[in-house]
Write a protein that holds these residues in place. Structure first.
Motif, PDB file in Angstrom:
ATOM      1  N   ARG A  26       5.915  15.952  -1.701  1.00  0.00           N
ATOM      2  CA  ARG A  26       5.503  15.110  -0.571  1.00  0.00           C
ATOM      3  C   ARG A  26       6.218  15.490   0.712  1.00  0.00           C
ATOM      4  O   ARG A  26       5.657  15.400   1.800  1.00  0.00           O
ATOM      5  CB  ARG A  26       5.787  13.633  -0.892  1.00  0.00           C
ATOM      6  CG  ARG A  26       4.856  13.001  -1.919  1.00  0.00           C
ATOM      7  CD  ARG A  26       5.156  11.532  -2.100  1.00  0.00           C
ATOM      8  NE  ARG A  26       4.966  10.796  -0.860  1.00  0.00           N
ATOM      9  CZ  ARG A  26       5.551   9.622  -0.588  1.00  0.00           C
ATOM     10  NH1 ARG A  26       6.380   9.071  -1.466  1.00  0.00           N
ATOM     11  NH2 ARG A  26       5.312   9.017   0.553  1.00  0.00           N
ATOM     12  N   PHE A  27       7.484  15.907   0.578  1.00  0.00           N
ATOM     13  CA  PHE A  27       8.298  16.229   1.752  1.00  0.00           C
ATOM     14  C   PHE A  27       8.972  17.587   1.555  1.00  0.00           C
ATOM     15  O   PHE A  27      10.183  17.659   1.303  1.00  0.00           O
ATOM     16  CB  PHE A  27       9.341  15.138   1.986  1.00  0.00           C
ATOM     17  CG  PHE A  27       8.785  13.743   2.064  1.00  0.00           C
ATOM     18  CD1 PHE A  27       8.060  13.331   3.167  1.00  0.00           C
ATOM     19  CD2 PHE A  27       8.990  12.844   1.015  1.00  0.00           C
ATOM     20  CE1 PHE A  27       7.541  12.051   3.242  1.00  0.00           C
ATOM     21  CE2 PHE A  27       8.474  11.561   1.080  1.00  0.00           C
ATOM     22  CZ  PHE A  27       7.742  11.166   2.201  1.00  0.00           C
ATOM     23  N   ILE A  46       3.149  17.375 -12.077  1.00  0.00           N
ATOM     24  CA  ILE A  46       2.876  17.331 -10.632  1.00  0.00           C
ATOM     25  C   ILE A  46       1.954  18.478 -10.223  1.00  0.00           C
ATOM     26  O   ILE A  46       2.087  19.602 -10.704  1.00  0.00           O
ATOM     27  CB  ILE A  46       4.192  17.391  -9.836  1.00  0.00           C
ATOM     28  CG1 ILE A  46       5.004  16.100 -10.021  1.00  0.00           C
ATOM     29  CG2 ILE A  46       3.929  17.636  -8.342  1.00  0.00           C
ATOM     30  CD1 ILE A  46       6.386  16.132  -9.401  1.00  0.00           C
ATOM     31  N   ASP A  47       1.031  18.185  -9.325  1.00  0.00           N
ATOM     32  CA  ASP A  47       0.199  19.220  -8.720  1.00  0.00           C
ATOM     33  C   ASP A  47       0.957  19.778  -7.510  1.00  0.00           C
ATOM     34  O   ASP A  47       1.059  19.139  -6.478  1.00  0.00           O
ATOM     35  CB  ASP A  47      -1.147  18.612  -8.278  1.00  0.00           C
ATOM     36  CG  ASP A  47      -2.051  19.647  -7.599  1.00  0.00           C
ATOM     37  OD1 ASP A  47      -1.663  20.829  -7.541  1.00  0.00           O
ATOM     38  OD2 ASP A  47      -3.140  19.253  -7.148  1.00  0.00           O
ATOM     39  N   TRP A  48       1.486  20.978  -7.670  1.00  0.00           N
ATOM     40  CA  TRP A  48       2.311  21.587  -6.635  1.00  0.00           C
ATOM     41  C   TRP A  48       1.500  22.435  -5.653  1.00  0.00           C
ATOM     42  O   TRP A  48       2.067  23.063  -4.758  1.00  0.00           O
ATOM     43  CB  TRP A  48       3.387  22.490  -7.284  1.00  0.00           C
ATOM     44  CG  TRP A  48       4.375  21.764  -8.127  1.00  0.00           C
ATOM     45  CD1 TRP A  48       4.338  21.595  -9.471  1.00  0.00           C
ATOM     46  CD2 TRP A  48       5.564  21.082  -7.692  1.00  0.00           C
ATOM     47  NE1 TRP A  48       5.421  20.868  -9.905  1.00  0.00           N
ATOM     48  CE2 TRP A  48       6.198  20.542  -8.822  1.00  0.00           C
ATOM     49  CE3 TRP A  48       6.157  20.902  -6.433  1.00  0.00           C
ATOM     50  CZ2 TRP A  48       7.371  19.834  -8.757  1.00  0.00           C
ATOM     51  CZ3 TRP A  48       7.350  20.183  -6.367  1.00  0.00           C
ATOM     52  CH2 TRP A  48       7.944  19.658  -7.510  1.00  0.00           C
ATOM     53  N   SER A  49       0.188  22.484  -5.797  1.00  0.00           N
ATOM     54  CA  SER A  49      -0.635  23.435  -5.047  1.00  0.00           C
ATOM     55  C   SER A  49      -0.562  23.241  -3.533  1.00  0.00           C
ATOM     56  O   SER A  49      -0.769  24.196  -2.780  1.00  0.00           O
ATOM     57  CB  SER A  49      -2.096  23.355  -5.501  1.00  0.00           C
ATOM     58  OG  SER A  49      -2.640  22.063  -5.297  1.00  0.00           O
ATOM     59  N   THR A  77       0.806  -1.219   0.000  1.00  0.00           N
ATOM     60  CA  THR A  77       0.000   0.000   0.000  1.00  0.00           C
ATOM     61  C   THR A  77       0.839   1.268   0.000  1.00  0.00           C
ATOM     62  O   THR A  77       0.306   2.365  -0.156  1.00  0.00           O
ATOM     63  CB  THR A  77      -0.953   0.031   1.214  1.00  0.00           C
ATOM     64  OG1 THR A  77      -0.176  -0.045   2.419  1.00  0.00           O
ATOM     65  CG2 THR A  77      -1.944  -1.132   1.176  1.00  0.00           C
ATOM     66  N   GLY A  78       2.150   1.152   0.189  1.00  0.00           N
ATOM     67  CA  GLY A  78       3.029   2.313   0.167  1.00  0.00           C
ATOM     68  C   GLY A  78       3.278   2.785  -1.254  1.00  0.00           C
ATOM     69  O   GLY A  78       2.932   2.111  -2.226  1.00  0.00           O
ATOM     70  N   SER A  79       3.898   3.944  -1.392  1.00  0.00           N
ATOM     71  CA  SER A  79       4.113   4.505  -2.729  1.00  0.00           C
ATOM     72  C   SER A  79       5.010   3.614  -3.575  1.00  0.00           C
ATOM     73  O   SER A  79       4.768   3.423  -4.775  1.00  0.00           O
ATOM     74  CB  SER A  79       4.713   5.916  -2.623  1.00  0.00           C
ATOM     75  OG  SER A  79       5.934   5.904  -1.894  1.00  0.00           O
ATOM     76  N   PHE A 100      12.841  10.230  -6.205  1.00  0.00           N
ATOM     77  CA  PHE A 100      11.495  10.210  -6.770  1.00  0.00           C
ATOM     78  C   PHE A 100      11.089  11.627  -7.182  1.00  0.00           C
ATOM     79  O   PHE A 100      11.275  12.578  -6.412  1.00  0.00           O
ATOM     80  CB  PHE A 100      10.479   9.668  -5.766  1.00  0.00           C
ATOM     81  CG  PHE A 100      10.819   8.319  -5.194  1.00  0.00           C
ATOM     82  CD1 PHE A 100      11.695   7.459  -5.838  1.00  0.00           C
ATOM     83  CD2 PHE A 100      10.253   7.906  -3.996  1.00  0.00           C
ATOM     84  CE1 PHE A 100      12.021   6.212  -5.298  1.00  0.00           C
ATOM     85  CE2 PHE A 100      10.559   6.666  -3.451  1.00  0.00           C
ATOM     86  CZ  PHE A 100      11.446   5.821  -4.098  1.00  0.00           C
ATOM     87  N   THR A 101      10.503  11.774  -8.351  1.00  0.00           N
ATOM     88  CA  THR A 101      10.134  13.103  -8.831  1.00  0.00           C
ATOM     89  C   THR A 101       9.119  13.791  -7.914  1.00  0.00           C
ATOM     90  O   THR A 101       9.062  15.019  -7.861  1.00  0.00           O
ATOM     91  CB  THR A 101       9.566  13.044 -10.256  1.00  0.00           C
ATOM     92  OG1 THR A 101       8.528  12.050 -10.324  1.00  0.00           O
ATOM     93  CG2 THR A 101      10.651  12.715 -11.267  1.00  0.00           C
ATOM     94  N   GLU A 102       8.343  13.021  -7.179  1.00  0.00           N
ATOM     95  CA  GLU A 102       7.342  13.621  -6.290  1.00  0.00           C
ATOM     96  C   GLU A 102       7.881  13.921  -4.897  1.00  0.00           C
ATOM     97  O   GLU A 102       7.129  14.363  -4.012  1.00  0.00           O
ATOM     98  CB  GLU A 102       6.112  12.707  -6.173  1.00  0.00           C
ATOM     99  CG  GLU A 102       6.337  11.400  -5.445  1.00  0.00           C
ATOM    100  CD  GLU A 102       6.744  10.245  -6.341  1.00  0.00           C
ATOM    101  OE1 GLU A 102       6.440   9.089  -5.994  1.00  0.00           O
ATOM    102  OE2 GLU A 102       7.363  10.503  -7.401  1.00  0.00           O
ATOM    103  N   SER A 103       9.168  13.735  -4.673  1.00  0.00           N
ATOM    104  CA  SER A 103       9.724  13.861  -3.323  1.00  0.00           C
ATOM    105  C   SER A 103       9.517  15.241  -2.715  1.00  0.00           C
ATOM    106  O   SER A 103       9.144  15.372  -1.551  1.00  0.00           O
ATOM    107  CB  SER A 103      11.224  13.540  -3.335  1.00  0.00           C
ATOM    108  OG  SER A 103      11.441  12.182  -3.625  1.00  0.00           O
TER     109      SER A 103
END
Length: 337
Positions: A187-188, A331-334, A14-16, A181-184
């Motif tokens: 996310r953080f 990516i949604d950066w909002s 269930t993790g990314s 990861f491109t979303e790092s």
């Protein structure tokens, strides 16, 4: 009569990271059926995977018997540990606060190594196992000295050595060094020292201890990671591969953020001491060291045993390498505002 499908067990499905592997195999690897492990099979994410046909079972990395049960009948295992989760775990915090470990990063490393060894010891008891893929990292301190001492890299590298020294796993363990990861950052945000405007400073700030102009290796985790794992399952054991989609500097990532968010963002390169002073446990120092390693040296560049991404992709045409610039643009950066 159709051939029976092989069983792939994906830890923390269930993790990314786990869900990226699961989704790839559902769409592109019909010769496998999938069993996913999770702490809570009744969670919304676990039920969503069950609805896709994934067999979900409960397992804890601190409970070797639950891992042995989860691995029964497996032809392949995808295994990883959550370094950030280890730093937040009750066991690690108690070990640090009691003085058993001198710092929280030391306690997190000890817990992560223990979890990884449990995975190896459980997998060693599965006679049907043909291949295990370990999501690993190079040992930054051993390869390049104390300047890059990072508990996450040290723990994962130690586990890999343990796995490959376990007789029952000899020739069965492949390792993948996943790029950043491109979303790092979304996310953080703490990783880039993200600071919102104040009464005296109207700009957003990015405050980092690595060179923002340095080209860094990235991977689109959700879209691409599963293809690297699929290729490694078809590769003889004891291979280590860099999984990199492409490179892009932090400056260019921040420029993408500027355009997408429509705000002013200033980048400040600060010292590692300034970066780590935002919290008292020492964890941010290790985050900074990890990112400095990645900016200065790539992922496995200093590891002579790691196959470079370009080389592996040439010999494994199924490996996917999404355009990194387009990945950041999508990516949604909002949530950063």
């Amino acid at each position: 009569m159709a051939a029976e499908k092989k069983l792939l067990v994906v830890l923390a499905a269930t993790g990314s990271q786990g869900s990226a592997i699961v989704n790839h195999f559902l769409e592109h690897e019909p010769s496998y059926r999938i069993r996913g492990t999770t702490r809570n099979v009744d969670s919304a994410k676990a039920k969503a995977l069950s609805n896709k046909g994934i067999e979900m079972v409960s397992a804890e990395l601190t409970d070797i018997n639950s891992l042995i049960a989860a691995f029964q009948g497996a032809s392949a295992i995808y295994a990883y540990t959550d370094s950030a989760g280890c730093a937040q775990a009750k066991e690690a915090i108690e070990a640090w606060e009691s003085g058993k470990e001198k710092s929280l990063p030391d306690a997190a490393r000890a817990l992560e190594v223990s979890q990884g060894k449990n995975i190896a010891d459980a997998a060693a008891q599965i006679p049907t196992l043909e291949r295990m893929i370990w999501s690993s990292t190079p040992d930054s301190k051993a390869l390049a000295g104390g300047e890059y001492d990072n508990y996450e890299m040290a723990s994962k590298a130690e586990v890999l050595r343990y796995m490959r020294s376990t007789p029952a796993l000899k020739g069965k363990v492949n390792a993948v060094y996943l790029a950043v990861f491109t979303e790092s950052f979304v996310r953080f945000p703490v990783v880039i020292g993200w600071t919102k405007p104040t009464a005296t400073n109207k700009k957003y700030l990015v405050r980092i201890p690595w060179n923002p102009a340095s080209s860094m290796p990235w991977i689109n985790l959700a879209q691409d990671a599963g293809s690297w794992v699929g290729a490694l399952l078809k590769t003889d054991g004891d291979v280590t591969v860099e999984a990199v989609g492409g490179e892009m500097s932090t400056e260019d990532v921040v420029e993408t953020m500027r355009r997408k968010l429509g705000v002013e963002i200033e980048i400040q390169q600060i010292s590692l001491d300034e970066y780590s002073n935002v919290e008292p446990t020492g964890l941010m120092r290790h985050v900074g060291q990890l990112m400095r390693w990645t900016a200065d040296l790539g992922i496995g560049r200093e590891d002579p045993g790691a196959i470079k991404a370009e080389q592996f992709a040439k010999t494994h045409p199924g490996v996917k390498r999404s355009n990194i610039k387009e990945s950041f643009e999508s990516i949604d950066w909002s949530s950063m505002l």
